[in-house]
Design an enzyme around this catalytic site. Structure first.
Site, PDB file in Angstrom:
ATOM      1  CE  LYS A  54      -2.125   2.493   2.875  1.00  0.00           C
ATOM      2  NZ  LYS A  54      -1.755   3.995   1.618  1.00  0.00           N
ATOM      3  CB  VAL A  63       0.613   5.442  11.552  1.00  0.00           C
ATOM      4  CG1 VAL A  63       0.484   3.937  10.573  1.00  0.00           C
ATOM      5  CG2 VAL A  63      -0.573   6.840  11.283  1.00  0.00           C
ATOM      6  CD  GLU A 116      12.302   4.182   8.883  1.00  0.00           C
ATOM      7  OE1 GLU A 116      12.428   5.391   9.648  1.00  0.00           O
ATOM      8  OE2 GLU A 116      12.578   4.557   7.891  1.00  0.00           O
ATOM      9  CB  CYS A 161      12.620   9.160   9.125  1.00  0.00           C
ATOM     10  SG  CYS A 161      13.405   7.776   8.214  1.00  0.00           S
ATOM     11  CD  GLU A 201       9.505  12.772  11.799  1.00  0.00           C
ATOM     12  OE1 GLU A 201      10.289  12.387  11.794  1.00  0.00           O
ATOM     13  OE2 GLU A 201       8.591  11.715  11.850  1.00  0.00           O
TER      14      GLU A 201
END
Length: 503
Positions: free
Chosen positions: A194, A251, A270, A304, A401
């Site tokens: 996805k 998530v 990750e 990230c 973040e």
């Protein structure tokens, strides 16, 4: 091919934008409409205009994709091929990436706002290299012979984990697709992918290339759609054996919870980061400023591992700040198809507004805006490279973040202070150290709680090096042989030896 776009400022020509050929789900080797025949729009972040309408997959579509993947795993040829045969097909896929690099780069620049030149010279060739790396590993998956006692002989077998659900983010659509798909293919797994709803175009393109390369039907299935529907259906599906996810910590928690409540499937995560870059007094100031700039603003900060917490030792701080401002003023923000651009637009309006809200919050909390802080242009999602000083680890812009071009610049005195402040975070993805002193480099590298530490470099990714985080940056590794082994189960087979007491 579509319309040729000219680069109005200088009369040069931009790359041809490829025709959008693939907008449907890819299930069992065919492009199909979603069961409910719904679609969603993917948007050009340069101007906010619609690129194409994409099939919106849901639980029913995930069920069909998983059924195809399960059939391909349980009865199809892919897991039963020799590693050499799988490797040959994967090598053909890598060749197809090379052959279509211009179209792929244009497609992803259009969909994600990423720089065309960087995609063409970096992301896509790197992904082809990654496929070849795992293609070469496919016939080197070996077990062990066990020296057992009590008259027993044992061996271990390394077998594919089964059907894998890959949920990939929007910031590096090509690299994230293949950092997951390539090792899973090498291991003999089948899969449902996805892609992020913001950037679905290249994943569908790669599904078509995989079919051309000879990957059997059902091995790679692509379901485009949204996280709360298609992503959630993958996470809780009883017939998926593993989920590999790259994205936010929030998530990631939901995925782990769904996996635990369903069939206890294996989960590799990750997740986010808020990475420190620590620059010591003995550093080359010009080079260190360049590393800090790229570390924070590369890929418009949508990465990230962004080194967005920059700590500079007090002996060089003032000079470093001046050099950083000088370099930041030359950091060009513009159309990703313009070769002079160093930064394109944020991926979509939501992310654009999120970054700007963090900048506003940083100002409210007392941060000093050294440079930037505003959006650019009357259309599209462009933001100036932004640097804050007078900040600390309790402020949102330092703690959370942002995923945008925002740097926090801070001063420190001692090595121990730098280590303590660098570790003062819930994350632990990467860290950077800039020093000429090997003793400092060794001490800091061993003291920082992060999955990767780069010394006198940044973004030093390589196929061989495992990548993954500590703490709330997730668990499991991508890249390297660790990235392959996570898609394998270990089975012990034990037999008695002749004349053993077991007989």
């Amino acid at each position: 091919m579509g319309e040729e776009h000219s680069n109005g400022s200088n009369g040069s020509h931009r790359p041809l934008i490829p025709e959008i050929k693939f907008t449907k789900l890819f299930i069992n080797g065919e492009f199909v409409d979603s069961v409910k025949e719904r679609t969603f729009e993917t948007i050009d972040p340069r101007n906010g205009e619609v690129i194409a309408k994409i099939a919106e997959g849901d639980k029913e579509d995930v069920d069909l994709a998983v059924r195809a993947a399960r059939e391909a795993f349980d009865h199809g040829p892919w897991p039963r091929m020799s590693g050499y045969e799988r490797g040959r097909i994967m090598s053909k896929l890598a060749d197809l990436l090379d052959e279509n690099v211009e179209d792929i780069a244009a497609l992803e620049a259009l969909d994600a706002g990423k720089l065309f030149a960087v995609l063409k010279e970096g992301d896509i060739p790197s992904s082809a290299s990654m496929i070849r790396y795992y293609a070469g590993a496919a016939d080197k998956i070996h077990g062990e012979v066990l020296k057992m006692s009590r008259g027993l002989h044992g061996i271990t077998l390394r077998e594919p984990v089964g059907v894998v659900g890959h949920i990939i983010p929007w910031n590096f659509p090509t690299i994230m697709f293949f950092i997951k798909v390539a090792p899973a293919l090498a291991a003999g797994c089948t899969m449902v992918v996805k892609p992020a709803e913001q950037t679905p175009l290249t994943a569908l393109y790669y599904a078509n290339l995989a079919k051309q390369a000879g990957v059997p039907d059902g091995v790679i299935n692509v379901v485009t759609g949204f996280g709360p529907t298609a992503g959630a259906a993958i996470s809780r599906h009883m017939d998926i054996d593993m989920v590999s996810f790259t994205g936010s910590t929030e998530v990631g928690r939901l995925i782990m919870e769904a996996a635990a409540k369903s069939n206890l499937k294996r989960v590799s995560l990750e997740l986010g980061g808020k990475s420190p870059l620590i620059i010591f007094d003995d550093a080359d100031i010009d080079k260190a400023a360049g590393l800090a700039l790229v570390g924070s603003f590369y890929n418009k900060g949508e990465i990230c591992v962004a080194g967005s917490r920059v700590y500079v030792q007090e002996g060089i701080y003032e000079e470093f700040e001046k050099k950083l401002i000088e370099k930041a003023k030359g950091w060009t923000v513009g159309d990703p198809f313009d070769p002079s651009s160093l930064q394109g637009p944020q991926v979509d309006k939501k992310q654009f507004e999120r970054v700007l809200s963090y900048i506003e919050q940083g100002i409210r909390e007392g941060g000093n805006l050294l440079i930037g802080g505003n959006s650019l242009g009357s259309k599209g999602y462009y933001i100036q490279p932004t640097i804050f000083t007078n900040v600390n680890e309790d402020m949102a812009i330092v703690k959370e973040e942002i995923f945008g071009p925002v740097m926090s610049l801070m001063k420190f005195k001692t090595v121990d202070e730098a280590i303590r402040r660098a570790n003062n975070t819930t994350y632990g993805l990467v860290a950077g150290v800039v020093t000429r002193d090997i003793d400092i480099a060794n001490k800091v590298s061993r003291s920082i709680r992060a999955g990767v530490v780069w010394v006198n470099c940044y973004f030093a990714f390589e196929n061989d090096a495992p990548f993954g985080g500590y703490k709330m940056s997730g668990n499991g590794k991508d890249s390297g042989m660790d990235g392959l082994h996570k898609y394998l189960e270990t089975k012990s087979v034990v037999t008695p030896i002749y004349d053993s007491p077991w007989l």
